[in-house]
Write a protein that holds these residues in place. Structure first.
Motif, mmCIF file in Angstrom:
data_model
loop_
_atom_site.group_PDB
_atom_site.id
_atom_site.type_symbol
_atom_site.label_atom_id
_atom_site.label_comp_id
_atom_site.label_asym_id
_atom_site.label_seq_id
_atom_site.Cartn_x
_atom_site.Cartn_y
_atom_site.Cartn_z
ATOM 1 N N LEU A 361 0.832 -1.211 0.000
ATOM 2 C CA LEU A 361 0.000 0.000 0.000
ATOM 3 C C LEU A 361 0.863 1.257 0.000
ATOM 4 C CD1 LEU A 361 -2.784 -1.021 2.550
ATOM 5 C CD2 LEU A 361 -3.080 -0.602 0.106
ATOM 6 N N LEU A 362 1.896 1.241 0.838
ATOM 7 C CA LEU A 362 2.773 2.418 0.924
ATOM 8 C C LEU A 362 3.574 2.583 -0.368
ATOM 9 C CD1 LEU A 362 3.953 1.880 4.597
ATOM 10 C CD2 LEU A 362 2.589 3.803 3.792
ATOM 11 N N GLY A 363 4.016 1.448 -0.916
ATOM 12 C CA GLY A 363 4.783 1.485 -2.163
ATOM 13 C C GLY A 363 3.988 2.145 -3.283
ATOM 14 N N LYS A 364 2.671 1.854 -3.329
ATOM 15 C CA LYS A 364 1.816 2.456 -4.360
ATOM 16 C C LYS A 364 1.809 3.971 -4.206
ATOM 17 C CE LYS A 364 -1.488 -1.193 -5.293
ATOM 18 N NZ LYS A 364 -2.764 -1.722 -4.812
ATOM 19 N N MET A 365 1.805 4.440 -2.937
ATOM 20 C CA MET A 365 1.798 5.888 -2.708
ATOM 21 C C MET A 365 3.117 6.503 -3.161
ATOM 22 S SD MET A 365 -0.260 6.013 0.846
ATOM 23 C CE MET A 365 -0.195 7.746 1.079
ATOM 24 N N VAL A 366 4.207 5.777 -2.927
ATOM 25 C CA VAL A 366 5.518 6.269 -3.378
ATOM 26 C C VAL A 366 5.519 6.340 -4.913
ATOM 27 C CG1 VAL A 366 7.993 5.773 -3.467
ATOM 28 C CG2 VAL A 366 6.722 5.424 -1.334
ATOM 29 N N ASP A 367 4.992 5.268 -5.553
ATOM 30 C CA ASP A 367 4.944 5.247 -7.027
ATOM 31 C C ASP A 367 4.165 6.426 -7.576
ATOM 32 O OD1 ASP A 367 6.358 2.963 -6.974
ATOM 33 O OD2 ASP A 367 4.664 1.614 -7.374
ATOM 34 N N ARG A 368 3.079 6.779 -6.870
ATOM 35 C CA ARG A 368 2.241 7.884 -7.358
ATOM 36 C C ARG A 368 2.780 9.248 -6.947
ATOM 37 N NH1 ARG A 368 -2.696 6.119 -4.841
ATOM 38 N NH2 ARG A 368 -2.991 4.006 -5.554
ATOM 39 N N GLY A 369 3.931 9.244 -6.294
ATOM 40 C CA GLY A 369 4.548 10.515 -5.898
ATOM 41 C C GLY A 369 3.882 11.148 -4.695
ATOM 42 N N LYS A 370 3.040 10.378 -3.986
ATOM 43 C CA LYS A 370 2.327 10.943 -2.841
ATOM 44 C C LYS A 370 3.091 10.754 -1.540
ATOM 45 C CE LYS A 370 -2.334 11.176 -4.490
ATOM 46 N NZ LYS A 370 -3.649 10.625 -4.561
ATOM 47 N N MET A 371 4.180 10.018 -1.598
ATOM 48 C CA MET A 371 4.971 9.768 -0.394
ATOM 49 C C MET A 371 6.432 9.552 -0.801
ATOM 50 S SD MET A 371 4.380 6.732 2.378
ATOM 51 C CE MET A 371 3.157 7.391 3.457
ATOM 52 N N THR A 372 7.351 10.003 0.061
ATOM 53 C CA THR A 372 8.765 9.767 -0.249
ATOM 54 C C THR A 372 9.148 8.385 0.283
ATOM 55 O OG1 THR A 372 9.450 10.674 1.855
ATOM 56 C CG2 THR A 372 9.324 12.223 0.007
ATOM 57 N N PRO A 373 10.184 7.759 -0.302
ATOM 58 C CA PRO A 373 10.626 6.459 0.218
ATOM 59 C C PRO A 373 11.021 6.570 1.696
ATOM 60 C CG PRO A 373 11.620 6.883 -1.928
ATOM 61 C CD PRO A 373 10.901 8.135 -1.544
ATOM 62 N N ALA A 374 11.584 7.715 2.089
ATOM 63 C CA ALA A 374 11.983 7.886 3.491
ATOM 64 C C ALA A 374 10.766 7.840 4.411
ATOM 65 C CB ALA A 374 12.718 9.209 3.666
ATOM 66 N N LYS A 375 9.690 8.507 3.975
ATOM 67 C CA LYS A 375 8.466 8.541 4.779
ATOM 68 C C LYS A 375 7.851 7.148 4.842
ATOM 69 C CE LYS A 375 5.029 11.497 6.291
ATOM 70 N NZ LYS A 375 5.065 11.458 7.628
#
Ligand code: NAD
Length: 719
Positions: A361-375
């Motif tokens: 779920l978090l990875g999808k947000m990173v892919d969509r630019g909604k979250m940084t990998p650090a976050k």
């Protein structure tokens, strides 16, 4: 001081520049309520008389610029006739138009949210400058109406037909940079520089550096596009907008487009009249009543949650027992809202699965630019997977989400109670087992409540907080506070089989089963109910929920309410379950499931289902009109909702309606089961109950409806 009111003040700044400030006294936000509209008209009178003003800025003293109209006033306003509503908005528009026509330039300094009427206020100015933290938009269609203070007229002239249609039809507000790109604002600046920037713009207008008269003129005349260009703009917008929301269910965008199509070739004053007529028409639709009602119910539910949270203990760390579908989802949701959570299971592969789901779920947000990998890493590190109870002594609340088995649950709860601190709250995510019954296993039953999340946890907004017989206010309060902290909407209900949402859902499944037994085609029932507005019909829904879960739930409900939930025949759901058709989870239920290109299950018809169902269908198969399918299923659903109010399982129609919309996807434009009954009319509803009473108790009108109908009452004062 040019004008002093308790909603608006106008003061002189320097060099003949006035500051019209919205600063509603004793209110958290500025909004266009009756008093503000009155004061705005007075301000315009004063400004028309003032002869020393060379330019003006519009500001707000609050965190928001102007939040929009006062929606609580809509309920009474929309009770007027269409003609009266039209006159009402035309009257308000008179002040907006006269403000626009003042003989000096005006600049809006948008410091925070400028929504609806707030955005429309900025559009009467010649220039708009916006803080980079602010948002601006016209969200009225989300309430079943559309902008009525000249918003459809001015936006089409300022940003063009296609952009305006998108802004109005979707209702999604724009951030500063997006608004700048659209041309909806002329500049964006840091919040601290806003007022200076606005004054600077006014000065440039006064000095003649900026041609503010030309900027105004473009808003007073028809849109500058030829017929062909207009037709293209409208056609492409219609295609896009109607694909997103069915205009029969959500007519406001279509009504807005129709009004705009009519007024784009008219000068301002005539165009405003067209807008006002369309606004009045939208305001009188049942959808506007439902959606305005929902907005108010949402506010009430949030207010109640705040009240309920008053006795909450502080929650610094939570724990969840079980790392399955629900436990994993709960851990993810807590972590993503900043709450550290321990996730305990008895199987390490389940822990891996839970962590894997959270990463996905978090990875999808990173892919969509909604979250940084650090976050993402930070969020994941808030979940502590474990196979033992080592750290449980510090935790403030434990949510139990182990298998749905009363003996396992009682044993697990008893075990954990012995390991946590005395005031730790224990909450069970059970979907069917009585909270009062589970509490019997505990030393401190007062610390125990139900906390019923819905699947998938990250997407479903509702959490039922269930009060058992011995649950303390502190336990309820803390659980409500936790749900809010996790970004969910809690509704407090009393304990009974199925609690609120499942208690209402099962009679609906029962009505569906009876229709199939009498000869209805499940795929046809699905189609009818989806057309009615459900995101999925009952067959598809039970496939998604799982037929095993459905059958188990039905058994619990049959035991709890045998008079209306215990059928004397074997239904289709049970039959399919017995034939190992569990739904989406094993690829066959009512439908067959095949993976699409994106790896998502896609339903397809399955002849084998029809073959199986032949054995439970009556030999004298009936055919059903679409309306009969709707009436029978909705009666069962709505009647049980009313019984939950009767039995004080849920306290208010607003909470019941919100729970059904958020928990099972009741069509929002219909406002919820109580609103549905109101809009049908209680007498008509009673007549329908009488028509179908022969089918069984689930279809008989509850006493509460009879009493309300006799007293001429409705669930909502607006109906
Ligand atoms: P699941 O089978 O996916 O997960 C249950 C997990 O509990 C498993 O990982 C299992 O290993 C673990 N477990 C069993 N005994 C345990 C113990 N003693 N200590 C710790 N972990 C233990 O089930 P689920 O679908 O996540 O359901 C969990 C609960 O949530 C049930 O009470 C269910 O009724 C409820 N619920 C489920 C849904 C749904 O749609 N799945 C919706 C709402 C509520």
């Amino acid at each position: 001081m040019v004008y002093q009111g308790n909603r608006i003040t106008v003061t002189m700044l320097e060099d003949g520049i006035a500051n019209m400030q919205y600063n509603a006294e004793n209110e958290s936000v500025n909004k266009f309520d009756t008093e503000t509209n009155k004061q705005f008209a007075e301000v315009v009178n004063a400004l028309e008389k003032a002869d020393d003003i060379k330019g003006l800025i519009v500001t707000s003293s609050k965190g928001v610029f102007i939040a929009g109209a006062d929606i609580t006033e809509f309920v009474a306003s929309f009770k007027q006739s269409e003609e009266e509503i039209k006159d009402w908005v035309i009257n308000i528009n008179d002040a907006f138009n006269r403000f626009e026509d003042l003989p000096f330039p005006k600049v809006a300094a948008i410091n925070g949210a400028a929504l609806g009427g707030g955005c429309e206020m900025t559009l009467v100015c010649e220039y708009r400058v916006m803080s980079d933290k602010a948002i601006i938009g016209l969200p009225e269609t989300q309430l079943g109406i559309f902008p009525g203070f000249g918003g459809t007229v001015r936006s089409t002239r300022v940003i063009g037909i296609d952009n305006a249609l998108e802004l109005i039809a979707t209702g999604t507000p724009k951030k500063a940079l997006d608004a700048l790109k659209l041309g909806l604002v002329d500049a964006t600046v840091a919040a601290d520089d806003l007022q200076d920037a606005a004054v600077d713009l006014v000065k440039k207008c006064i000095s003649g550096e900026l041609d503010w008269q030309a900027k105004r003129e473009e808003k007073l005349v028809p849109v500058k596009l030829n017929q062909l260009e207009q037709a293209m703009a409208f056609n492409s917008a219609k295609g896009m907008i109607f694909a997103k929301a069915n205009p029969k269910q959500y007519p406001a965008p279509a009504l807005a487009i129709a009004a705009i199509e009519k007024h784009v070739n008219l000068p301002r004053d005539k165009a405003i009249e067209v807008e006002a007529a369309g606004f009045a028409k939208a305001a009188k639709t049942p959808q506007a009543e439902s959606l305005v009602g929902l907005f108010l119910s949402d506010q009430l539910v949030k207010k109640l949650a705040k009240q309920h949270s008053k006795k909450a203990h502080e929650i610094n760390e939570a724990a969840v027992l079980g790392a399955g579908i629900m436990g994993g989802g709960i851990a993810y949701q807590a972590a993503s809202k900043g709450l550290p959570i321990i996730m305990k299971d008895i199987k390490s592969e389940q822990l891996d699965l839970g962590m894997g789901e959270a990463s996905k779920l978090l990875g999808k947000m990173v892919d969509r630019g909604k979250m940084t990998p650090a976050k993402m890493g930070e969020t994941l590190s808030r979940i502590r997977p474990t196979l033992n109870y080592g750290d449980f002594a510090e935790t403030d609340i434990v949510i139990e989400a182990v298998v749905e088995n009363p003996n396992v649950k009682r044993a697990v709860l008893k075990e954990v109670e012995g390991l946590v601190k005395d005031d730790c709250i224990l909450a069970s995510n059970t979907s069917t087992i009585s909270i009062t019954f589970l509490a019997e296993a505990l030393e401190r039953p007062e610390n125990f409540v139900g906390m019923h999340f819905f699947n998938p946890v990250n997407r479903m907004p509702l959490v039922e907080v269930i009060r058992g017989e011995k649950s303390s206010e502190e336990a309820i309060s803390t659980t409500v506070a936790l749900a809010t902290k996790m970004g969910k909407v809690p509704v407090v209900v009393n304990d009974c089989p199925g609690f609120l949402v499942n208690r209402v859902l099962f009679p609906y499944f029962g009505a569906f089963d009876l229709l199939l037994k009498q000869g209805a085609d499940f795929a046809h029932v699905d189609k009818v109910m989806e057309k009615f507005g459900w995101p999925m019909g009952p067959a598809y829904l039970i496939d998604v929920v799982g037929l095993d879960t459905g059958v188990h739930g039905a058994e619990v409900m049959a035991e709890g309410f045998p008079d209306r939930m215990k059928p004397d025949y074997k239904g289709a759901i049970e039959l399919l379950y017995e034939n190992k058709r569990l739904g989406q989870k094993n690829g066959v239920g009512f439908y067959k499931y095949e993976m699409d290109k994106r790896g998502k299950p896609k339903k397809v018809a399955d002849e084998a289902t029809y073959e199986l169902l032949k054995t439970t269908t009556d030999s004298d198969k009936q055919t059903f009109e679409d309306q009969a399918i709707i009436d029978r299923t909705m009666l069962a659903f709505c009647n049980e909702t009313v019984r939950c109010l009767e039995d004080n399982i849920v306290s208010t129609p607003s909470e019941a309606d919100m729970a059904m919309i958020m928990g099972v996807g009741f069509p929002p434009f219909r406002g919820g089961p109580c609103r549905y009954i109101d809009q049908m009319g209680l007498d008509n509803y009673l007549a329908l109950c009488e028509k179908y009473a022969y089918l069984g108790k689930a279809y008989e009108a509850p006493q509460k409806i009879r009493d309300m109908a006799a007293a001429g009452e409705t669930f909502y004062a607006t109906a």
